[in-house]
Motif scaffolding. Sequence first.
Motif, PDB file in Angstrom:
ATOM      1  N   LEU B 277       0.816  -1.275   0.049  1.00 45.40           N
ATOM      2  CA  LEU B 277       0.017  -0.275  -0.055  1.00 45.40           C
ATOM      3  C   LEU B 277       1.036   1.146   0.148  1.00 45.40           C
ATOM      4  CD1 LEU B 277      -3.134   0.233  -0.033  1.00 45.40           C
ATOM      5  CD2 LEU B 277      -2.910   0.504   2.324  1.00 45.40           C
ATOM      6  N   GLY B 278       0.710   2.029  -0.919  1.00 44.70           N
ATOM      7  CA  GLY B 278       1.300   3.339  -1.046  1.00 44.70           C
ATOM      8  C   GLY B 278       2.641   3.278  -1.819  1.00 44.70           C
ATOM      9  N   LYS B 279       2.850   2.110  -2.178  1.00 46.62           N
ATOM     10  CA  LYS B 279       4.058   1.797  -2.978  1.00 46.62           C
ATOM     11  C   LYS B 279       4.163   1.146  -4.106  1.00 46.62           C
ATOM     12  CE  LYS B 279       5.994   0.584   1.871  1.00 46.62           C
ATOM     13  NZ  LYS B 279       5.807  -0.407   2.302  1.00 46.62           N
ATOM     14  N   PHE B 280       3.379   0.186  -4.457  1.00 48.56           N
ATOM     15  CA  PHE B 280       3.297  -0.865  -5.432  1.00 48.56           C
ATOM     16  C   PHE B 280       2.897  -0.105  -6.772  1.00 48.56           C
ATOM     17  CE2 PHE B 280       1.440  -4.049  -7.846  1.00 48.56           C
ATOM     18  CZ  PHE B 280       2.371  -5.120  -8.084  1.00 48.56           C
ATOM     19  N   ARG B 281       3.458  -0.317  -7.679  1.00 48.63           N
ATOM     20  CA  ARG B 281       3.492   0.239  -9.059  1.00 48.63           C
ATOM     21  C   ARG B 281       2.468  -0.528  -9.673  1.00 48.63           C
ATOM     22  NH1 ARG B 281       3.257   4.241 -11.932  1.00 48.63           N
ATOM     23  NH2 ARG B 281       4.520   5.576 -10.838  1.00 48.63           N
ATOM     24  N   TYR B 282       1.341  -0.526  -9.593  1.00 46.67           N
ATOM     25  CA  TYR B 282       0.208  -1.305 -10.194  1.00 46.67           C
ATOM     26  C   TYR B 282      -0.082  -0.989 -11.663  1.00 46.67           C
ATOM     27  CZ  TYR B 282      -4.173  -4.124  -8.913  1.00 46.67           C
ATOM     28  OH  TYR B 282      -5.015  -5.056  -8.831  1.00 46.67           O
ATOM     29  N   GLY B 283       0.189   0.398 -12.067  1.00 39.80           N
ATOM     30  CA  GLY B 283      -0.147   0.434 -13.594  1.00 39.80           C
ATOM     31  C   GLY B 283       0.832   1.582 -13.848  1.00 39.80           C
ATOM     32  N   SER B 284       0.855   2.100 -15.090  1.00 35.71           N
ATOM     33  CA  SER B 284       1.522   3.284 -15.371  1.00 35.71           C
ATOM     34  C   SER B 284       0.917   4.603 -14.848  1.00 35.71           C
ATOM     35  CB  SER B 284       1.554   3.537 -17.119  1.00 35.71           C
ATOM     36  OG  SER B 284       0.182   3.858 -17.404  1.00 35.71           O
ATOM     37  N   PRO B 285       1.641   5.585 -14.814  1.00 33.57           N
ATOM     38  CA  PRO B 285       1.398   6.976 -14.121  1.00 33.57           C
ATOM     39  C   PRO B 285      -0.165   7.574 -14.732  1.00 33.57           C
ATOM     40  CG  PRO B 285       3.836   7.110 -14.711  1.00 33.57           C
ATOM     41  CD  PRO B 285       3.089   5.820 -15.355  1.00 33.57           C
ATOM     42  N   LEU B 286      -0.528   7.093 -16.011  1.00 33.32           N
ATOM     43  CA  LEU B 286      -1.810   7.375 -16.654  1.00 33.32           C
ATOM     44  C   LEU B 286      -3.072   6.978 -15.815  1.00 33.32           C
ATOM     45  CD1 LEU B 286      -1.209   7.212 -20.370  1.00 33.32           C
ATOM     46  CD2 LEU B 286      -1.656   9.431 -18.935  1.00 33.32           C
ATOM     47  N   VAL B 287      -2.508   5.573 -15.079  1.00 35.80           N
ATOM     48  CA  VAL B 287      -3.787   4.690 -14.396  1.00 35.80           C
ATOM     49  C   VAL B 287      -4.173   5.278 -13.322  1.00 35.80           C
ATOM     50  CG1 VAL B 287      -4.290   2.569 -13.582  1.00 35.80           C
ATOM     51  CG2 VAL B 287      -2.671   2.715 -15.665  1.00 35.80           C
ATOM     52  N   ASN B 288      -5.551   5.495 -13.158  1.00 28.63           N
ATOM     53  CA  ASN B 288      -6.256   5.991 -11.690  1.00 28.63           C
ATOM     54  C   ASN B 288      -7.287   5.287 -11.744  1.00 28.63           C
ATOM     55  OD1 ASN B 288      -4.817   8.675 -10.635  1.00 28.63           O
ATOM     56  ND2 ASN B 288      -5.112   9.036 -12.831  1.00 28.63           N
ATOM     57  N   PHE B 289      -7.645   4.516 -10.823  1.00 31.08           N
ATOM     58  CA  PHE B 289      -8.714   3.653 -10.274  1.00 31.08           C
ATOM     59  C   PHE B 289      -9.345   4.336  -9.132  1.00 31.08           C
ATOM     60  CE2 PHE B 289      -6.602   0.377 -12.710  1.00 31.08           C
ATOM     61  CZ  PHE B 289      -7.333   0.068 -13.777  1.00 31.08           C
ATOM     62  N   ILE B 290     -10.650   4.606  -9.611  1.00 34.99           N
ATOM     63  CA  ILE B 290     -11.547   5.513  -8.458  1.00 34.99           C
ATOM     64  C   ILE B 290     -12.575   4.475  -8.038  1.00 34.99           C
ATOM     65  CG2 ILE B 290     -12.769   7.396  -8.031  1.00 34.99           C
ATOM     66  CD1 ILE B 290     -11.105   9.086  -9.913  1.00 34.99           C
ATOM     67  N   ALA B 291     -12.753   4.261  -6.611  1.00 38.20           N
ATOM     68  CA  ALA B 291     -13.834   3.696  -6.112  1.00 38.20           C
ATOM     69  C   ALA B 291     -14.987   4.852  -5.784  1.00 38.20           C
ATOM     70  CB  ALA B 291     -13.701   2.910  -4.968  1.00 38.20           C
ATOM     71  N   ASP B 292     -16.217   4.509  -6.361  1.00 40.79           N
ATOM     72  CA  ASP B 292     -17.048   5.708  -5.996  1.00 40.79           C
ATOM     73  C   ASP B 292     -18.656   5.321  -5.962  1.00 40.79           C
ATOM     74  OD1 ASP B 292     -18.730   7.966  -5.772  1.00 40.79           O
ATOM     75  OD2 ASP B 292     -18.235   8.791  -7.743  1.00 40.79           O
ATOM     76  N   ASN B 293     -19.126   4.735  -4.515  1.00 41.67           N
ATOM     77  CA  ASN B 293     -20.400   4.365  -4.690  1.00 41.67           C
ATOM     78  C   ASN B 293     -21.482   5.381  -4.436  1.00 41.67           C
ATOM     79  OD1 ASN B 293     -19.567   1.639  -4.634  1.00 41.67           O
ATOM     80  ND2 ASN B 293     -19.297   1.558  -2.296  1.00 41.67           N
ATOM     81  N   LYS B 313     -16.313   7.905  -1.899  1.00 43.51           N
ATOM     82  CA  LYS B 313     -15.564   7.964  -3.151  1.00 43.51           C
ATOM     83  C   LYS B 313     -14.087   7.952  -2.536  1.00 43.51           C
ATOM     84  CE  LYS B 313     -14.811  10.708  -7.196  1.00 43.51           C
ATOM     85  NZ  LYS B 313     -15.342  11.615  -8.063  1.00 43.51           N
ATOM     86  N   TRP B 314     -13.244   7.139  -3.078  1.00 42.43           N
ATOM     87  CA  TRP B 314     -11.702   7.054  -2.666  1.00 42.43           C
ATOM     88  C   TRP B 314     -10.961   6.581  -4.057  1.00 42.43           C
ATOM     89  CZ3 TRP B 314     -15.095   3.460  -1.537  1.00 42.43           C
ATOM     90  CH2 TRP B 314     -14.976   2.023  -1.507  1.00 42.43           C
ATOM     91  N   TYR B 315      -9.636   6.566  -3.817  1.00 44.60           N
ATOM     92  CA  TYR B 315      -8.770   6.157  -4.783  1.00 44.60           C
ATOM     93  C   TYR B 315      -8.480   4.656  -4.423  1.00 44.60           C
ATOM     94  CZ  TYR B 315      -7.622  10.379  -7.654  1.00 44.60           C
ATOM     95  OH  TYR B 315      -8.024  11.385  -8.373  1.00 44.60           O
ATOM     96  N   ILE B 316      -8.335   3.776  -5.258  1.00 42.99           N
ATOM     97  CA  ILE B 316      -7.653   2.327  -5.285  1.00 42.99           C
ATOM     98  C   ILE B 316      -6.266   2.713  -5.808  1.00 42.99           C
ATOM     99  CG2 ILE B 316      -7.781   0.019  -5.836  1.00 42.99           C
ATOM    100  CD1 ILE B 316     -10.208   0.454  -4.148  1.00 42.99           C
ATOM    101  N   VAL B 317      -6.232   3.159  -6.971  1.00 44.59           N
ATOM    102  CA  VAL B 317      -4.733   3.292  -7.681  1.00 44.59           C
ATOM    103  C   VAL B 317      -4.856   4.736  -7.948  1.00 44.59           C
ATOM    104  CG1 VAL B 317      -3.403   2.616  -9.446  1.00 44.59           C
ATOM    105  CG2 VAL B 317      -4.556   0.923  -8.310  1.00 44.59           C
ATOM    106  N   LYS B 318      -3.538   5.523  -7.474  1.00 48.32           N
ATOM    107  CA  LYS B 318      -3.602   6.806  -7.902  1.00 48.32           C
ATOM    108  C   LYS B 318      -2.286   7.119  -8.756  1.00 48.32           C
ATOM    109  CE  LYS B 318      -4.097  11.395  -5.931  1.00 48.32           C
ATOM    110  NZ  LYS B 318      -4.383  12.240  -4.910  1.00 48.32           N
ATOM    111  N   GLU B 319      -2.440   7.777  -9.709  1.00 45.03           N
ATOM    112  CA  GLU B 319      -1.098   7.725 -10.613  1.00 45.03           C
ATOM    113  C   GLU B 319      -0.430   6.414 -10.861  1.00 45.03           C
ATOM    114  OE1 GLU B 319       0.461  11.320  -9.429  1.00 45.03           O
ATOM    115  OE2 GLU B 319      -1.370  12.544  -9.948  1.00 45.03           O
ATOM    116  N   GLY B 320      -1.003   5.322 -10.858  1.00 45.56           N
ATOM    117  CA  GLY B 320      -0.131   3.980 -11.047  1.00 45.56           C
ATOM    118  C   GLY B 320      -0.050   3.194  -9.952  1.00 45.56           C
TER     119      GLY B 320
END
Lengths: 430, 481
Positions: B277-293, B313-320
Amino acid sequence: MKEVIAEKIIKESSGDETVVYFMSYNRHYTRFAENRITQNMARDVTEINIEVHFGTRKGSAATTSLNYEDIKNTLKRAEQIARHSPEDPEYVPPLEPVKIKNIERFYEETLNLTPENKALSLRKIFSSASRHGVKVAGLYTNGEREFAVYNSRGHEAYHKSSEVSFSITVQGEDSSGYTAFFDENIERLDLEKEYEGAFKKQELGKNPKEVEPGIYKVILEPVALSNLLLFLYMQMDARAADEGRSFFSGKIGKKIFNELVNLYIDPYSKVNPAIPFDGEGFPLGYINLIDRGVAKSLICDRYWAKKTGRKPTGRPFFFNMDDGQMDVEDLIKEVDRGILVTRFWYIRYVDQKSITVTGMTRDGTFMIEDGKIAYGTKNMRFNESVVNVLKNVLKLGKGKRVGVEYWGSGANYIPTALVSEFNFSSKTKF
Amino acid sequence: MKELALYAMEILKGRGVDYADIRITRYNYESFIVQDLSPKLVNVEETYGFGIRVLYDGAWGFASSSRVDKKEIEKIAERALDIAKSSSMARGDFRVKLASEPVHVDKYLTPIEIDPFSIPVEEKLNLLLKINETMLKVKEIVKAISRMQFRRREQIFASTEDSLIETIIYTSNASYTAFAVGNNDTQTRSFQDYPLNAGYEHIKKLGLIENAERIAEEARMKLYAEEPDEEVLDLVLDPAHLSLTIHESVGHPTELDRVLGYEANFAGRSFATPEKLGKFRYGSPLVNFIADNTLSGGLATTGYDDEGVECQKWYIVKEGILVGYSTTREVAPLIGEVRSRGSARADNFYSFPINRIPNLYLAPGNEKATPEELIQDVKRGIYIEGRGSYSIDQMRLNFQFGGDLFYRIENGKKTKMLKNVIYQSITPEFWNSLDGLTDERFWEPRGFLTCGKGEPIQSAQMTNGAPYARFRKIRTGRGRR
Ligand SMILES: [Zn+2]
């Protein structure tokens, strides 16, 4: 009680025909993970579904209420939507009365197992797991299920069964093992033995090695083979074949699999008793699907049977495949180099026509070398046609019942299979 | 009904429980399936009952009933408490401690324009018949199947913490499939599920009739399309396709319960473990996954979840980078979070709420870009529309997807149609290869009504939206042996 309600509803209905379905579950589920109970639940639900026909117009309404006024309102809603439904060019009237021979699948003792009994026996497993530095997760279910169909022509079908199922995954540092059990009778379940089976696989699989994808000889244990066969069985539909949409189009009477392969339906079989009628209340008998590798018949509903001059089969959800005499250990001895698969995961069609499916191995995959388990392997993805798997069967070992969770409680009886070629297409990281 | 819910809580408050809640839930469903010109399913269904969840001595018990009256509530409350007591005998040193949540006394209703249940059954069925008629007129189409589903959930939630929440949620969906046989092959093409928490106005906007002929024509064209070879290629994927990729490779691995081992026996575990959490590069910097109920029309937009936590509403992946999980009140504290993300959902009154994927979407790009512009920058690749075959390992790493429609991309242009295409990758490698997104004009809130998880299995609904996106150097191949 059910037939009384059904009789009243059928009498009250303004439809030309009426069918009343009952589905009841009374089950207790104990779910565990991380060496503790995480979810513990009693479920007691009855669903009543009422189907009304006006000429060839049909509609149905369902309720979970057992209050007679609510059931009557459900009938009214079924009548209302049936009246407004378009005519069905494929309409078939309800079944004529026919006697169905019952199968005894009910054991009171299975119901007597309390949440407390289950917690106490699981606690033993949890402490053993903790002592060995592994984590167990699984589901322990007991209960009963009733399914009944009554129609305005006087046909009745009723079946009640008890059930106990137990599945467990033992998770170690870098390996895991899995076993699953299904029966009507609690007395046949040996909890410790199931746990030990999964534990052993986890032990044996420690320090898994990466294996290069490619074509391997495989031993598929019953759970793994059952997972695959479901995708074959879904294609065994006479109408889909006649319409040219299925692998089985034009295959009846032809030898399509190795002659060791016998696949059939038989709710009255000793090895795997099952509910003796389908979702309509249609009585199920012996259906020979594959006989020594030859495609013999397909599942055919009443409409398609009438249209094509066949005999309808009903739509069974459980099937059996003949097994052999050999234990898994004997089969392993036959393999110079190959892979043993305990369980597959997330199987999906890639191409229905050739019954090509993809999926992953899981919870116990091993390399066999010179007739012995050599080491645990990391998991792999496969892309393979179930048709090829059955063509390439070399030997069949002892079978077991593999529980299938669908509309009826029951199982498939499936052997262990030694198969000469199986296509692993990519690898993963664990 | 409200009085009964409060009565249940009064009983349990006096019994020394750590916590308890009740959901009294009424579901109404309408389901229609038309196969060719034959109505195969014309069904309405109502399920009504309550479930009581009790936390006692750090362990859970749950019981439910379809008889909603005072006497039954007393009985089921007792039963749930007894079961919790038996659970506590096998909880080891672990005690469930719930993340705190403000007390809510509130109501939430899905905003709809047209109540789908008010539209006559014959109007809906005639629409489906017309779709099938249109498709069956196309050469080599042997079968047509069309579907519509509507749901209404009315629920009262009450807890021993004095929350009292009333919700009414509507969901509408329609889809259809054409089956073509010819040229020694069989192929399908679908107008795929597009469910939203909305009324019948959503169905009217889908353009169901308008697309039927095109869908059938495309099914037929697939019979004559080429099959691809094994090749490493660039991919451009449409929102309907990506919704599934996101669901499987981002939604499930970031459910905290499975990360922590709760689903090890069936749904599986996850590679996205808390130390990342907070470290792992899940995706490229273009990738933002937003959770929004709280997303408008979102399938998990319900005001509150099934344990009384407000939708967020919160971020799951922010800038990758992996920065968040979906959580429940039970699992959030296990990684030191103070509040649940409100992702506990049950599929009926008789089910125990579990950690589910929220509405979770890939955010569109900030710079203006059209799908054609993404394609322009591809020398050799494949364009994929819609969902097809899908499979992912239980840690959510190795996946393989198909699609519903495929075109070859050559020198920046869509050229020949292909069929039976599959691609295979490893989750973080795949999302790190993303190098192009369309902007918000091309973003679509696609979603799922039957996400299966848990034992006994439960079905949940959530939206997984996406723009079009481009991926570099993915292993592709042919899905037929
Ligand atoms: Zn899912």
